[in-house]
Every structure is written in structure tokens, then in C-alpha cells.
Design an enzyme around this catalytic site. Structure first.
Site, short mmCIF file in Angstrom:
data_model
loop_
_atom_site.label_atom_id
_atom_site.label_comp_id
_atom_site.label_asym_id
_atom_site.label_seq_id
_atom_site.Cartn_x
_atom_site.Cartn_y
_atom_site.Cartn_z
N HIS A 158 -1.99 -73.28 28.64
CA HIS A 158 -1.87 -74.69 29.31
C HIS A 158 -2.75 -74.40 30.30
CE1 HIS A 158 1.53 -72.15 31.36
NE2 HIS A 158 0.93 -72.76 32.63
N GLU A 188 8.34 -80.11 36.20
CA GLU A 188 7.16 -80.07 35.50
C GLU A 188 6.88 -80.94 34.18
OE1 GLU A 188 6.98 -75.65 34.49
OE2 GLU A 188 6.95 -76.56 32.35
N GLN A 213 -0.22 -78.74 31.83
CA GLN A 213 1.14 -78.91 32.34
C GLN A 213 1.11 -79.21 33.78
OE1 GLN A 213 2.09 -74.92 34.37
NE2 GLN A 213 3.91 -74.89 33.01
N HIS A 246 -4.05 -73.64 37.92
CA HIS A 246 -4.04 -72.47 37.18
C HIS A 246 -4.41 -72.69 35.67
CE1 HIS A 246 0.15 -73.48 36.45
NE2 HIS A 246 -0.12 -72.63 35.30
N GLU A 304 -2.44 -67.16 34.73
CA GLU A 304 -1.33 -66.78 34.19
C GLU A 304 -1.20 -66.22 32.69
OE1 GLU A 304 1.24 -70.37 34.21
OE2 GLU A 304 2.87 -69.34 33.11
#
Ligand code: MC0
Length: 145
Positions: free
Chosen positions: A7, A43, A60, A84, A134
Site C-alpha cells: 500500500h 484508516e 491507505q 509512507h 513499512e
């Protein structure tokens, strides 16, 4: 092995308004939504496509739930935008250890719980060319994240 873009995390002030932008502009619908108290975010996951490894790629959308959350802090400094990127892997523990051995700071000693029951960790943006990164292992890779 990292096998997909799981994502892209986008920080916003107003989740409902942002969801509506992505729906009205691109036709993307909410696949899943939740509150992650530990991370301090509400989220929405918008599924973009399935991927060849049995997973999927998402946008996301993240709205902070408290002032001291990392996303609230980031929004105050930068405003809305890409927060991110996340790479998908079948083995977050193994990949995090390999990446740590290359000198990149891994932010969590043990992976924590991410969206849809996934296991996640983060790499420090200062060791990744300014990109908060991530690593994600889906709760059920066959089901797609
Ligand atoms: C901070 N920095 C970033 C950044 N956040 N750079 C790029 N992208 C970001 N998102 C930079 C700052 O500008 C600063 O640079 C330096 O890193 C230190 O930042 P700070 O503002 O002083 O904040 P710290 O050090 O307290 O925390 C930064 C850190 C934190 C990356 C360690 O944000 C963190 O632990 N992030 C991981 C967790 C997270 O972000 N959770 C929210 C998504 P300068 O040059 O000014 O020194 S939760 C999620 O995504 C879950 C639900 C899921 O996917 O399932």
C-alpha cells in the site's frame, strides 16, 4: 523477499472527505476500514488490484485519532500527502532482519498489528532516502492482505 507494493499510506485531516475524493475522482471504493488505537489512526483501505503473489495493492488513507500520533505530528509539519510506502512480504521477520543487517534502522523490535490483522514494521525514513517504509505480512496472503 519483498513481492509487491502492499500500500501507499496517505495522511489526511478528514478521512470521510478524502474517501469521497478518491471515489468521485477515480471510482475507488472502500474495501476495509478500521481504527488502530496503537498507531493512533482511523484508516480506509482502497483496493487497487490483486497481485501475482496472492496479495493485493491498496491506497491507505489515514486520519489521526489523537494529537500525539505520528500521523498528527507529520500532518502538522507537512500538511496532507503521501506519508509512507509499504512493501508486502510473506516473511516480515526475516526481511526486517536482513534489512537491519544492512544498516537500516528497523523501528520495532517485533512486528506489530497493522490493518486487517497484518504484521507490520517500519524502517526509519532517514535511512531510506527520506521515505518512511513499512514491511507488511498479510494475515492471510491467499485472501489478499
Ligand atoms: C518523520 N519523518 C519523515 C516521516 N516522519 N520523513 C518521511 N516520511 C515520514 N512519514 C522525518 C521528520 O521530518 C524528521 O526529519 C525525522 O524523520 C524525525 O521525525 P520527527 O517528526 O522528529 O518524529 P519522530 O522521530 O518522533 O518519529 C519519526 C518516526 C515515526 C519515523 C520514527 O513517525 C514512526 O515511528 N513512524 C512509524 C509508525 C507510523 O508512522 N504509523 C502511522 C501509520 P528532520 O529532517 O526534520 O529531522 S500506521 C499504519 O500505516 C498501519 C496502521 C498499517 O499500515 O497497517
Amino acid at each position: 523477499m519483498l513481492t509487491r507494493i502492499d500500500h501507499i499510506g496517505i495522511a489526511c485531516f478528514d478521512l470521510d472527505k478524502t474517501v469521497e475524493f478518491y471515489r468521485a475522482t477515480y471510482g475507488f471504493e472502500v474495501y476495509h476500514s478500521e481504527v488502530n488505537e496503537e498507531q493512533g489512526v482511523r484508516e480506509a483501505m482502497l483496493k487497487i488490484n490483486d497481485t501475482g503473489d496472492g496479495g493485493a495493492s491498496y491506497l491507505q488513507l489515514l486520519e489521526p485519532t489523537r494529537e500525539d500520533s505520528t500521523v498528527a505530528k507529520w500532518l502538522a509539519k507537512n500538511g496532507e500527502g503521501v506519508h509512507h510506502i509499504a512493501f508486502g512480504t510473506a516473511d516480515v521477520d526475516g526481511d526486517a532482519a536482513d534489512i537491519k543487517a544492512k544498516g537500516v534502522r528497523v523501528l520495532y523490535e517485533e512486528p506489530r498489528i497493522g490493518s486487517m490483522g497484518s504484521r507490520i514494521t517500519f524502517l526509519h525514513p532517514k535511512d531510506c532516502g527520506g521515505v518512511l517504509t513499512e514491511l507488511v505480512t498479510s494475515a492471510d496472503p491467499q485472501a489478499g492482505h
